[in-house]
Each structure stands twice: as structure tokens, then as C-alpha cells.
Design a protein around this motif. Structure first.
Motif, PDB file in Angstrom:
ATOM      1  N   LYS A  35      -6.949   5.353   6.775  1.00 13.42           N
ATOM      2  CA  LYS A  35      -5.996   5.997   7.776  1.00 13.42           C
ATOM      3  C   LYS A  35      -5.519   7.063   7.543  1.00 13.42           C
ATOM      4  CE  LYS A  35      -3.930   1.764   6.974  1.00 13.42           C
ATOM      5  NZ  LYS A  35      -3.160   0.555   7.161  1.00 13.42           N
ATOM      6  N   PRO A  36      -5.232   7.785   8.453  1.00 11.52           N
ATOM      7  CA  PRO A  36      -4.512   9.309   8.179  1.00 11.52           C
ATOM      8  C   PRO A  36      -3.253   9.072   7.426  1.00 11.52           C
ATOM      9  CG  PRO A  36      -5.149   9.059  10.491  1.00 11.52           C
ATOM     10  CD  PRO A  36      -5.547   7.792   9.952  1.00 11.52           C
ATOM     11  N   GLY A  37      -3.005   9.722   6.532  1.00  5.73           N
ATOM     12  CA  GLY A  37      -1.753   9.931   5.802  1.00  5.73           C
ATOM     13  C   GLY A  37      -2.005   8.939   4.512  1.00  5.73           C
ATOM     14  N   TYR A  38      -2.968   8.348   4.257  1.00  7.71           N
ATOM     15  CA  TYR A  38      -3.434   7.454   3.029  1.00  7.71           C
ATOM     16  C   TYR A  38      -4.361   8.143   2.130  1.00  7.71           C
ATOM     17  CZ  TYR A  38      -0.586   3.825   5.356  1.00  7.71           C
ATOM     18  OH  TYR A  38       0.492   3.105   5.792  1.00  7.71           O
ATOM     19  N   ILE A  56      -6.850   0.196  -3.162  1.00  8.78           N
ATOM     20  CA  ILE A  56      -6.154   0.039  -2.032  1.00  8.78           C
ATOM     21  C   ILE A  56      -5.828   1.385  -1.323  1.00  8.78           C
ATOM     22  CG2 ILE A  56      -5.052  -2.060  -3.091  1.00  8.78           C
ATOM     23  CD1 ILE A  56      -2.695  -0.326  -3.616  1.00  8.78           C
ATOM     24  N   GLU A  57      -5.514   1.389   0.071  1.00  5.30           N
ATOM     25  CA  GLU A  57      -4.953   2.490   0.691  1.00  5.30           C
ATOM     26  C   GLU A  57      -3.512   2.482   0.256  1.00  5.30           C
ATOM     27  OE1 GLU A  57      -5.676   1.498   4.785  1.00  5.30           O
ATOM     28  OE2 GLU A  57      -7.162   2.964   4.999  1.00  5.30           O
ATOM     29  N   CYS A  58      -3.013   3.924  -0.201  1.00  5.63           N
ATOM     30  CA  CYS A  58      -1.888   3.998  -0.261  1.00  5.63           C
ATOM     31  C   CYS A  58      -1.427   5.300   0.176  1.00  5.63           C
ATOM     32  CB  CYS A  58      -2.001   4.406  -1.890  1.00  5.63           C
ATOM     33  SG  CYS A  58      -0.236   4.527  -3.118  1.00  5.63           S
ATOM     34  N   PRO A  59       0.061   5.366   0.834  1.00  5.96           N
ATOM     35  CA  PRO A  59       0.605   6.439   1.548  1.00  5.96           C
ATOM     36  C   PRO A  59       0.599   7.729   0.599  1.00  5.96           C
ATOM     37  CG  PRO A  59       1.595   4.478   1.920  1.00  5.96           C
ATOM     38  CD  PRO A  59       0.744   4.075   0.940  1.00  5.96           C
ATOM     39  N   PHE A  60       0.431   8.846   1.204  1.00  6.10           N
ATOM     40  CA  PHE A  60       0.264  10.275   0.462  1.00  6.10           C
ATOM     41  C   PHE A  60       1.473  10.479  -0.419  1.00  6.10           C
ATOM     42  CE2 PHE A  60       2.080  11.161   4.521  1.00  6.10           C
ATOM     43  CZ  PHE A  60       3.319  12.267   4.273  1.00  6.10           C
TER      44      PHE A  60
END
Length: 166
Positions: A35-38, A56-60
Motif C-alpha cells: 500500500k502507498p505510505g507503507y 509485515i506492512e509498516c507505515p512509513f
């Protein structure tokens, strides 16, 4: 002897093996889109005695080290750097921590508001959770408070100047 089980296995092994379909290379496999921002980061998943690493996906904006200790996947919370404010005085100069704020998201929370990015403002160890709109209103209140503190400081300075002391 052809009916003997070992002879049957030996006969089967002496023949040609069926062709194994070729597998795509890792480079050719399509990975899920992030996802954008991750970004993808490693996380230690499981418990202390039985854990493994997962990506895992992690927010920026998240600064958590998700490998520092093992967590279950649904216990992972993303947290930004903390913004702190303290109060010092001429009687107490240690700048005790008054409150701090951080951006957080708890993707597995049953509360949808906590799943979304929100601002946690903690005072005396008790968190209050704010939507972005609530946090902006709180910041407006703090700005108004700061303006009032400035007015009090000016009044005190004028009073002290009139007395001839600092």
C-alpha cells in the motif's frame, strides 16, 4: 518375482520419472503490492519461546522495532516518534515530562477508530486517543493557552519593572 513388492518398487525406479513442471523463478513471481505510505519490515511473530520472523506492512512514520520482542500478529501496534513537552520552574528545574503525543495505528483492534491512524496524547501515563480533527482542535486550545501564558508573562514583567526589580 515380478509380483514381489520390492521388485515392483525396483522396476518403478528403473523407469523414467515423470516430468516435474518447472517452477517460476522468485524474480518472475508476482509479489503482493504494498500500500502507498507503507514499507515491508521484519516482525518477530509468536511468543518468547516459539517465534519466527514474518514480513509485515509498516507505515512509513512507524519507528517501532517489530523484531525487538516477539508479539502475536494481532498485538502489533505502529507508533511514530514521540513529541514531548515538560514543565520546569525556578523551584523545580528538572523539566518533568508533562505530556507526549504520537501517531499510532492498531491494525487488529476491534475498534475501527484505533485501526486508522490516530494521535495518542498521554498525560500521567493515561493515553487519550484523538482523530486528526480532534488533535487539531486540541492544538488550537494549546496555542490559545500559550498566548494566555505569554500575556501573563508580559503582565508579570510590567509589574516587576514597575517595582524596579527583575
Amino acid at each position: 518375482m515380478a509380483n514381489h513388492a520390492i521388485a515392483q518398487h525396483a522396476a518403478a525406479l528403473s523407469g523414467t520419472l515423470p516430468a516435474i513442471p518447472s517452477q517460476p523463478s522468485v524474480a518472475a513471481m508476482s509479489l503482493p503490492a504494498i500500500k502507498p505510505g507503507y514499507r515491508l519490515v521484519p516482525a518477530l511473530i509468536g511468543c518468547r519461546d516459539n517465534s519466527g520472523t514474518a514480513w509485515i506492512e509498516c507505515p512509513f512514520w512507524c519507528v517501532e522495532d517489530h523484531t525487538a520482542e516477539a508479539n502475536y500478529l494481532d498485538d502489533i501496534v505502529h507508533t511514530s516518534r514521540s513529541e514531548d513537552v515538560g514543565i520546569s520552574s525556578f523551584l523545580k528545574q528538572d523539566g518533568d515530562l508533562l505530556m507526549y503525543a504520537m501517531l499510532q495505528a492498531d491494525p487488529a483492534s476491534p475498534d475501527e477508530r484505533l485501526q486508522r491512524a490516530h494521535i495518542s496524547i498521554e498525560h500521567e501515563g493515561v493515553p487519550d486517543f484523538h482523530t486528526p480533527e480532534m488533535a487539531e482542535a486540541f492544538a488550537d486550545d494549546l496555542i490559545a493557552f500559550a498566548s494566555q501564558v505569554r500575556q501573563l508573562a508580559r503582565a508579570a514583567r510590567l509589574h516587576n519593572d514597575a517595582l524596579g526589580g527583575a
